[in-house]
Design a protein around this motif. Structure first.
Motif, PDB file in Angstrom:
ATOM      1  N   SER A   1      -0.741  -0.184  -4.009  1.00 10.11           N
ATOM      2  CA  SER A   1       0.296   0.288  -4.924  1.00 10.11           C
ATOM      3  C   SER A   1       1.523  -0.591  -4.764  1.00 10.11           C
ATOM      4  CB  SER A   1       0.648   1.755  -4.617  1.00 10.11           C
ATOM      5  OG  SER A   1       1.501   2.273  -5.595  1.00 10.11           O
TER       6      SER A   1
ATOM      7  N   ASP B   1      -4.626   2.279  -6.339  1.00  7.24           N
ATOM      8  CA  ASP B   1      -5.767   1.411  -6.049  1.00  7.24           C
ATOM      9  C   ASP B   1      -6.312   0.691  -7.289  1.00  7.24           C
ATOM     10  OD1 ASP B   1      -6.652   0.671  -3.576  1.00  7.24           O
ATOM     11  OD2 ASP B   1      -8.463   1.885  -3.629  1.00  7.24           O
TER      12      ASP B   1
ATOM     13  N   TRP C   1       0.857  -1.192   0.000  1.00  3.97           N
ATOM     14  CA  TRP C   1       0.000   0.000   0.000  1.00  3.97           C
ATOM     15  C   TRP C   1       0.888   1.235   0.000  1.00  3.97           C
ATOM     16  CZ3 TRP C   1      -5.467  -0.578   0.560  1.00  3.97           C
ATOM     17  CH2 TRP C   1      -5.893  -1.889   0.828  1.00  3.97           C
TER      18      TRP C   1
ATOM     19  N   GLN D   1      -3.636   3.626  -0.563  1.00  3.43           N
ATOM     20  CA  GLN D   1      -4.090   2.960  -1.775  1.00  3.43           C
ATOM     21  C   GLN D   1      -3.195   1.775  -2.101  1.00  3.43           C
ATOM     22  OE1 GLN D   1      -3.933   6.305  -4.541  1.00  3.43           O
ATOM     23  NE2 GLN D   1      -6.158   6.529  -4.417  1.00  3.43           N
TER      24      GLN D   1
END
Length: 953
Positions: A469, A490, A463, A467
């Motif tokens: 990633s 995301d 993350w 999001q």
């Protein structure tokens, strides 16, 4: 003989008892009858004060009567009853406490003028009682106010009584002499009642000052500030002082609060949460409160000293929860207030804490230590604080719009925001377990919804700023799909592999959650499509299909609703059948996702922990905290008390763990030490291994169990072993550094690989074996099926027929080992020849360690040679062309299932140290047996030419 002082005490107690009785009937009872109506708030308060005073007077009378009885008993039998039996001596502290309670009740009435207000209701009655009061009291004039007379009636007898106590006890102490056994009791009692005199004077002065203060304030201020128990200690009108930056017009120091009056504004500060900083000069000192910081200045240094001393002592007294005895600042406890203390405060200033109430530990005006924050909207936070901010482990409950629904964050915090490891349970029934930074998901984490969710999902991966990633794995249970690959903002973005429950695999490029450009599609029947297609893996656009039989179809593909797939292109049926390994064993993901960069979010917190020197306060934040089960996760009330299990409570401190590494550095000891560490969910290495297991299962279990991912999984296991060895090395360097020893030299790549394969890989492989071996099974399913059919065919042969069929020379047949009955023949015996070697080889499937499997193979070879040597009656080394038929015989009789998967796993995971050695030779021989058994026409088989040498190896 009793002393004259004892006789005087008897008379004193008798007079005081009678006086209390008359005061009760003449003053207290009429006051209660004349008290204001209990219907209004002030009337109720006044009535309660007078009732409490009457109860205190009754207790005072009771203890006086008890003292009288002890004195009479002493005077009646002086020889039998000792001086220590007197209540004043044996229970001086209890007698003192009763007097203190009476004084407190009396001064509360004085402070709020309860006597004067009650007397107004029956003024004619009180004027008629002056004569009776003058008989009880001295100094009651006929012209003074009724209120003053009542004050004297309730105070003067007690003051005189205590004064006489002190005089008679001091005289008694002088009379009995220094060596009398009760002298200490007498001196102690005299001291207590002497202090009581000072306490009475201070209490009366404070009550009188407080009463005078209320008359100088407006009714609005009086209503806000006036309480019966509150006492004025200092007024800026008596000793001027300037307060900045508030610019208060008047400063009032009470025994429980500091009050600053500024026009119509009232600033009240609880003394329990006031810190005094003396400052650097004699003209200023500073006060610190949870939301304010201001200074006290004065042109008069002496006056400022008085203010500072009184504020300091008032804070100490407020924290102790009881009045200093005998006077302010004269308590037995330290006269400087502690910088660390406990208290409750509701924040008023704008900000995150606005209207929140904090209850817990403080340090210099800031929440610091353990505490609880509660907001009016139901939001709660319980945990550790540092310098006014959430810092350390904490639990936040955030109510949602729906009734009885909360988001629960059990996380580590840094400077007011979530940072480090945490477990969050959302009202949507989703659960996140992973890392945070600045309040957002950041680093490695797992987000999972419940199976009953409308669209159940599980994401395991990296993350960034809240999001998805980086590298991650998402499973969509509703669609029966698993995505393995790169993410950005995301969305699926970059190279990725899609695996479906139907066995279809896709590898290509994603952009903004959509497939773009060409890709590769492998179906469960090993058909291969290279081209473009839609989100749901429907062929669309230009592409080429290669069928299992070698036919190819190249052209343009599309689909029409309800009519299926249609294409326009060229079908080539002239191509030769492809090599099965080109499609069946094609591996996806390798090279696309470099193995060393896949799970950096898992390794990074451990590296940070080691780089920081393995500090205990970062152990949970970086490595996660231990939770036994999901049921424990939901016991929020227990977590709200911050009573969770810390790693050091069960697995020892970090110092102990590092010391253990130092004590076990030799190879054998090190292996045992690593085994213990990796098997513990509380050890840093064990925690790291369990997180890696979680990622492995999320990728390769269930839908991810696809043969085209075997290569991806195999290199991942090796990388994990390498990272775990690096983690151990990091911990060891920290341990050496703490001991002041020189760090170990860096390993070269060859030494590291030998350590990883020889030491770590055998220890960690069992943790990944289930998923990994399943992938090997699927990858080699076709060969294992042929092998299984071959085993079935060979099992039909009796031993001698099979030995003959395999061209085993007859002088090597172990027939003399067979014990036959009269009805048996050699040609009918089954599963008896080379039995020890067969049973030995079957143990290969009882271990997951490649080295141990190879050791089983070596022992099997030894059993074969031992049997042959016994048959020949001499030691015999088998030539290569004799070994292979015998090994085929043993393999066929051992009937090991999925031998192809076993062989390839051993080959892939084998220690490079064994390459070209005995183990390599034996594994190659086993591979030849496996390939030989797969052949359909066993009667026409010929041994490979490479085994033609008759020289013993």
């Amino acid at each position: 003989m009793c002393s004259p002082e004892e006789a005087a005490l008897l008379r004193l107690e008798g007079v005081f008892s009678d006086t209390l009785t008359r005061i009760n009937s003449l003053v207290l009872q009429p006051l209660l009858e004349a008290a204001p109506e209990a219907s209004d708030p002030w009337g109720r308060e006044c009535l309660q004060l007078l009732q409490q005073l009457q109860r205190s007077s009754r207790q005072l009378w009771d203890v006086t009567e008890e003292s009288l009885r002890s004195l009479r008993e002493r005077l009646r039998r002086p020889e039998a009853v000792g001086l220590e039996s007197l209540l004043l001596l044996r229970s001086a502290d209890r007698v003192l406490q009763v007097h203190l309670e009476y004084i407190e009740s009396y001064t509360c009435c004085v402070a709020v003028q309860a006597f004067q207000k009650a007397a107004k209701r029956r003024s004619e009655y009180w004027r008629g009682q002056r004569k009776a009061l003058r008989q009880v009291l001295s100094g009651v004039s006929s012209e003074g106010s009724v209120g003053t007379a009542l004050l004297q009636a309730l105070r003067q007898p007690l003051a005189h009584h205590v004064q006489q106590y002190v005089l008679l006890l001091l005289s008694l102490g002088d009379t009995i002499g220094e060596r009398h056994p009760t002298r200490e009791l007498v001196i102690h009692a005299a001291g207590l009642f002497g202090d009581l005199q000072s306490f009475m004077r201070q209490e009366l002065d404070q009550a009188t000052s407080t009463q005078a203060l209320w008359s100088t304030l407006s009714s609005r201020l009086r209503d806000v500030l006036c309480t019966p128990a509150r006492r004025l200690l200092q007024d800026s009108q008596d000793i001027p002082v300037t307060v900045t930056p508030l610019r208060a017009e008047r400063v009032l120091l009470f025994d429980d609060a500091l009050v600053l009056l500024q026009g119509h504004n009232i600033h009240t500060f609880d003394l329990k949460l006031v810190w005094v900083d003396p400052g650097q000069d004699r003209c200023t000192f500073y006060l610190l409160t949870p939301e304010e910081e201001f200074s006290f200045c004065s042109k008069d240094p002496q006056g400022l000293v008085v203010w500072q001393w009184k504020v300091t002592q008032a804070v100490c007294q407020a924290l102790r929860g009881k009045k200093d005895f005998p006077v302010l600042g004269a308590g037995l406890e330290p006269s400087e207030p502690p910088t660390c203390r406990c208290g409750a405060y509701t924040f008023r200033a704008e900000g995150r804490f606005c209207q929140a109430t904090y209850e817990g530990e403080w340090y210099w005006g800031r929440p610091h230590g353990k505490g609880t924050l509660k907001w009016p909207d139901g939001q709660n936070h319980v945990g550790d604080f540092c310098q006014g901010l959430e810092h350390g482990f904490g639990i936040r409950l955030v109510p949602q719009a729906s009734e009885d629904k909360f988001d629960c964050y059990k996380c580590h915090w840094r400077e007011g925001s979530m940072c480090g490891y945490g477990i969050c349970e959302y009202s949507t029934s989703e659960v996140y377990k992973g890392y945070f930074q600045k309040g957002l998901r950041h680093g490695f984490g797992v987000l999972e919804s419940v199976p009953q969710a409308p669209r159940p999902l599980r994401y395991t991966g990296h993350w960034e700023r809240g999001q998805r990633s980086g590298y991650g794995v998402e499973e969509d249970s509703d669609r029966g799909e698993r995505y393995i690959g790169m993410w950005q903002a995301d969305q699926r973005h970059g190279p990725g592999v899609m695996v479906t429950q139907a066995g279809v695999c896709y590898q290509g490029t994603f952009q903004a959650d959509k497939m773009v450009g060409p890709g590769i599609l492998l179906s469960d029947d090993d058909s291969l499509y290279e081209g473009t297609f839609t989100r749901d893996l429907t062929l669309l656009g230009k592409g080429k299909v290669t069928f299992p039989n070698g036919f190819t179809l190249e052209g343009t593909f599309g689909s029409v609703s309800g009519r299926g797939l249609h294409t326009q292109g060229v079908l080539d049926t002239a191509a030769l059948p492809p090599d099965p390994s080109s499609t069946c064993k094609r591996q996806l993901g390798q090279g696309v996702f470099p193995v060393e960069s896949r799970w950096q979010g898992v390794y990074a917190p451990f590296r940070d922990f080691v780089r920081a020197g393995c500090p205990g306060d970062l152990r949970e934040a970086l490595l996660g905290f231990h939770v036994q089960s999901s049921r424990e996760l939901r016991r929020s009330q227990e977590y709200l008390c911050c009573e969770r299990t810390r790693p050091e409570d069960q697995a020892g401190s970090m110092e102990d763990l590092l010391e253990e590494l130092l004590q076990h550095r030799e190879p054998e000891a090190l292996q045992q030490c690593l085994r213990k560490a990796l098997s513990s969910s509380l050890h840093p290495l064990g925690k790291l291994l369990r997180t890696l297991m979680l990622t492995f299962q999320a990728t390769y279990a269930g839908v991810g169990a696809n043969k085209h991912l075997q290569g991806l999984a195999q290199e991942e296991v090796k990388q994990h072993a390498q990272e775990l060895w690096a983690a151990y090395r990091g911990l060891l360097q920290v341990a050496l550094q703490r001991k002041g020893e020189a760090p170990e030299e860096d390993e070269d790549a060859e030494t590291r690989d030998l350590r990883v394969h020889g030491l770590v890989l055998p220890l960690v492989l069992p943790s990944f074996y289930s998923e990994l071996f399943t992938l090997y099974l699927l990858l080699h399913e076709r060969e294992d099926s042929l092998y299984s059919q071959g085993i079935t065919n060979l099992s039909l042969f009796p031993d001698t027929k099979l030995l003959e069929f395999l061209d085993v020379q007859k002088h090597l047949w172990p027939l003399k080992d067979l014990t036959l009955t009269t009805n048996q023949r050699y040609s009918l015996v089954r599963d008896k020849c080379f039995l020890s070697a067969t049973e030995c080889l079957q143990k290969m499937i009882t271990t997951v360690d490649p080295r141990e499997k190879l050791e089983v193979l070596e022992r099997t070879y030894g059993e074969i040679e031992a049997t042959v040597s016994r048959v020949l009656g001499r030691e015999h080394k088998l030539p290569m062309d004799d070994l292979l038929p015998l090994l085929i015989y043993v393999v066929s009789r051992a009937q090991i299932q999925h031998l192809g998967a076993e062989i390839h796993l051993i080959r892939d995971m084998m220690d490079p140290l064994h390459t070209g050695g005995l183990y390599d030779f034996l594994l190659t021989a086993l591979e030849s047996c496996y390939e030989h058994i797969q052949k359909e026409d066993m009667r026409l088989h010929r041994l490979p030419s490479r085994w033609s040498s008759r020289e013993p190896w």
